[in-house]
Design a protein around this motif. Structure first.
Motif, PDB file in Angstrom:
ATOM      1  N   VAL A  26      33.496 -60.571 -22.795  1.00 43.37           N
ATOM      2  CA  VAL A  26      34.545 -59.655 -22.343  1.00 43.37           C
ATOM      3  C   VAL A  26      34.484 -58.356 -23.144  1.00 43.37           C
ATOM      4  N   VAL A  27      34.332 -58.477 -24.456  1.00 43.03           N
ATOM      5  CA  VAL A  27      34.230 -57.286 -25.310  1.00 43.03           C
ATOM      6  C   VAL A  27      32.984 -56.485 -24.928  1.00 43.03           C
ATOM      7  N   GLY A  28      31.879 -57.165 -24.699  1.00 38.97           N
ATOM      8  CA  GLY A  28      30.644 -56.480 -24.301  1.00 38.97           C
ATOM      9  C   GLY A  28      30.807 -55.736 -22.989  1.00 38.97           C
ATOM     10  N   THR A  29      31.523 -56.340 -22.061  1.00 41.88           N
ATOM     11  CA  THR A  29      31.790 -55.675 -20.777  1.00 41.88           C
ATOM     12  C   THR A  29      32.646 -54.437 -20.991  1.00 41.88           C
ATOM     13  N   SER A  30      33.653 -54.552 -21.853  1.00 37.45           N
ATOM     14  CA  SER A  30      34.482 -53.378 -22.138  1.00 37.45           C
ATOM     15  C   SER A  30      33.641 -52.283 -22.804  1.00 37.45           C
ATOM     16  N   GLY A  31      32.704 -52.695 -23.660  1.00 36.30           N
ATOM     17  CA  GLY A  31      31.808 -51.730 -24.302  1.00 36.30           C
ATOM     18  C   GLY A  31      30.929 -51.015 -23.290  1.00 36.30           C
ATOM     19  N   PHE A  32      30.481 -51.742 -22.272  1.00 34.35           N
ATOM     20  CA  PHE A  32      29.676 -51.137 -21.212  1.00 34.35           C
ATOM     21  C   PHE A  32      30.484 -50.062 -20.487  1.00 34.35           C
ATOM     22  N   VAL A  33      31.736 -50.378 -20.166  1.00 34.34           N
ATOM     23  CA  VAL A  33      32.601 -49.419 -19.471  1.00 34.34           C
ATOM     24  C   VAL A  33      32.858 -48.200 -20.360  1.00 34.34           C
ATOM     25  N   VAL A  34      33.161 -48.449 -21.632  1.00 36.24           N
ATOM     26  CA  VAL A  34      33.387 -47.343 -22.579  1.00 36.24           C
ATOM     27  C   VAL A  34      32.143 -46.465 -22.665  1.00 36.24           C
ATOM     28  N   SER A  35      30.980 -47.082 -22.738  1.00 30.14           N
ATOM     29  CA  SER A  35      29.729 -46.335 -22.817  1.00 30.14           C
ATOM     30  C   SER A  35      29.509 -45.483 -21.568  1.00 30.14           C
ATOM     31  N   LEU A  36      29.716 -46.077 -20.420  1.00 21.68           N
ATOM     32  CA  LEU A  36      29.496 -45.363 -19.166  1.00 21.68           C
ATOM     33  C   LEU A  36      30.462 -44.191 -19.017  1.00 21.68           C
ATOM     34  N   VAL A  37      31.738 -44.404 -19.331  1.00 21.91           N
ATOM     35  CA  VAL A  37      32.731 -43.341 -19.224  1.00 21.91           C
ATOM     36  C   VAL A  37      32.425 -42.229 -20.237  1.00 21.91           C
ATOM     37  N   THR A  38      32.094 -42.618 -21.456  1.00 22.58           N
ATOM     38  CA  THR A  38      31.755 -41.621 -22.481  1.00 22.58           C
ATOM     39  C   THR A  38      30.540 -40.809 -22.060  1.00 22.58           C
ATOM     40  N   PHE A  39      29.520 -41.473 -21.569  1.00 24.50           N
ATOM     41  CA  PHE A  39      28.300 -40.819 -21.102  1.00 24.50           C
ATOM     42  C   PHE A  39      28.630 -39.800 -20.005  1.00 24.50           C
ATOM     43  N   ALA A  40      29.399 -40.235 -19.017  1.00 26.34           N
ATOM     44  CA  ALA A  40      29.750 -39.344 -17.903  1.00 26.34           C
ATOM     45  C   ALA A  40      30.568 -38.142 -18.389  1.00 26.34           C
ATOM     46  N   LEU A  41      31.547 -38.400 -19.261  1.00 29.01           N
ATOM     47  CA  LEU A  41      32.369 -37.292 -19.775  1.00 29.01           C
ATOM     48  C   LEU A  41      31.543 -36.299 -20.585  1.00 29.01           C
ATOM     49  N   LEU A  42      30.645 -36.815 -21.404  1.00 21.69           N
ATOM     50  CA  LEU A  42      29.798 -35.914 -22.193  1.00 21.69           C
ATOM     51  C   LEU A  42      28.911 -35.057 -21.298  1.00 21.69           C
ATOM     52  N   LEU A  43      28.352 -35.654 -20.267  1.00 28.05           N
ATOM     53  CA  LEU A  43      27.504 -34.885 -19.349  1.00 28.05           C
ATOM     54  C   LEU A  43      28.313 -33.833 -18.602  1.00 28.05           C
ATOM     55  N   GLU A  44      29.468 -34.225 -18.094  1.00 25.55           N
ATOM     56  CA  GLU A  44      30.286 -33.317 -17.281  1.00 25.55           C
ATOM     57  C   GLU A  44      30.979 -32.234 -18.108  1.00 25.55           C
ATOM     58  N   ARG A  45      31.486 -32.597 -19.274  1.00 16.73           N
ATOM     59  CA  ARG A  45      32.326 -31.662 -20.029  1.00 16.73           C
ATOM     60  C   ARG A  45      31.574 -30.839 -21.067  1.00 16.73           C
ATOM     61  N   THR A  46      30.460 -31.385 -21.578  1.00 22.66           N
ATOM     62  CA  THR A  46      29.770 -30.657 -22.650  1.00 22.66           C
ATOM     63  C   THR A  46      28.441 -30.088 -22.201  1.00 22.66           C
ATOM     64  N   GLY A  47      27.846 -30.702 -21.193  1.00 22.59           N
ATOM     65  CA  GLY A  47      26.550 -30.233 -20.717  1.00 22.59           C
ATOM     66  C   GLY A  47      25.391 -30.562 -21.657  1.00 22.59           C
ATOM     67  N   ILE A  48      25.595 -31.497 -22.604  1.00 23.70           N
ATOM     68  CA  ILE A  48      24.495 -31.841 -23.500  1.00 23.70           C
ATOM     69  C   ILE A  48      23.439 -32.647 -22.758  1.00 23.70           C
ATOM     70  N   ASP A  49      22.275 -32.724 -23.344  1.00 25.57           N
ATOM     71  CA  ASP A  49      21.156 -33.473 -22.773  1.00 25.57           C
ATOM     72  C   ASP A  49      21.551 -34.935 -22.578  1.00 25.57           C
ATOM     73  N   TYR A  50      21.080 -35.536 -21.501  1.00 24.82           N
ATOM     74  CA  TYR A  50      21.453 -36.914 -21.174  1.00 24.82           C
ATOM     75  C   TYR A  50      21.046 -37.904 -22.264  1.00 24.82           C
ATOM     76  N   ARG A  51      19.963 -37.626 -22.999  1.00 17.73           N
ATOM     77  CA  ARG A  51      19.540 -38.548 -24.070  1.00 17.73           C
ATOM     78  C   ARG A  51      20.512 -38.496 -25.242  1.00 17.73           C
ATOM     79  N   ALA A  52      20.967 -37.289 -25.569  1.00 16.89           N
ATOM     80  CA  ALA A  52      21.969 -37.156 -26.632  1.00 16.89           C
ATOM     81  C   ALA A  52      23.285 -37.796 -26.191  1.00 16.89           C
ATOM     82  N   ALA A  53      23.647 -37.595 -24.928  1.00 20.06           N
ATOM     83  CA  ALA A  53      24.866 -38.207 -24.395  1.00 20.06           C
ATOM     84  C   ALA A  53      24.759 -39.734 -24.448  1.00 20.06           C
TER      85      ALA A  53
END
Length: 158
Positions: A26-53
């Motif tokens: 369950v914790v791992g699944t929540s981590g996956f969601v946190v990772s995906l949301v963080t990744f998307a927000l970083l790409l959309e809001r900061t414009g940093i490279d996808y590897r850094a995100a």
């Protein structure tokens, strides 16, 4: 036929281990969601490279997973958080590296679908990650227990 005390203890331990593994998932699944949301927000809001995100999203998810595993899965909110966090990070990086190796092998060598291969790699690595965290990162005291040395008195002596 009545169960022996050792059989009851084993069944209790197995249930406890399965419950702990379920919480870990369950914790791992929540981590996956946190990772995906963080990744998307970083790409959309900061414009940093996808590897850094991706790297930043991994670190945010690891922090999330550490907190919840420490408090809920393994319930070890004792002293030693820095040591536990360091060991947790090591296990997480090793699990990620192994998962990447499995993913690469499935896609490159077997021409598997990348999404199915990612799911298979994650499923394959999860029990190993659980054991690494259970036995090392969050082990009781996180150090080998040492028995106190007691001097033996000579039998029948003063």
């Amino acid at each position: 036929m009545p169960r022996s005390p050792s059989a009851s203890l084993l069944l209790t331990r197995d249930r406890a281990s399965l419950s702990q593994f379920a919480r870990f998932c369950v914790v791992g699944t929540s981590g996956f969601v946190v990772s995906l949301v963080t990744f998307a927000l970083l790409l959309e809001r900061t414009g940093i490279d996808y590897r850094a995100a991706d790297a930043l999203a991994f670190l945010v998810a690891v922090a999330n997973n550490f907190v919840w595993n420490r408090r809920w899965t393994f319930a070890t909110a004792r002293a030693g958080a820095v040591g536990q966090a360091s060991r947790f990070l090591v296990v997480s990086v090793m699990a990620t590296a192994l998962s990447l190796a499995i993913l690469t092998g499935l896609v490159a060598a077997l021409h598997a679908d990348a999404i199915a291969a990612q799911a298979a790699a994650t499923i394959a690595v999860t029990p190993l990650s659980f054991m690494g965290n259970r036995r090392w990162a969050f082990a009781a005291g996180s150090r080998p227990r040492q028995r106190p040395h007691r001097k033996r008195e000579p039998a029948g002596g003063d």
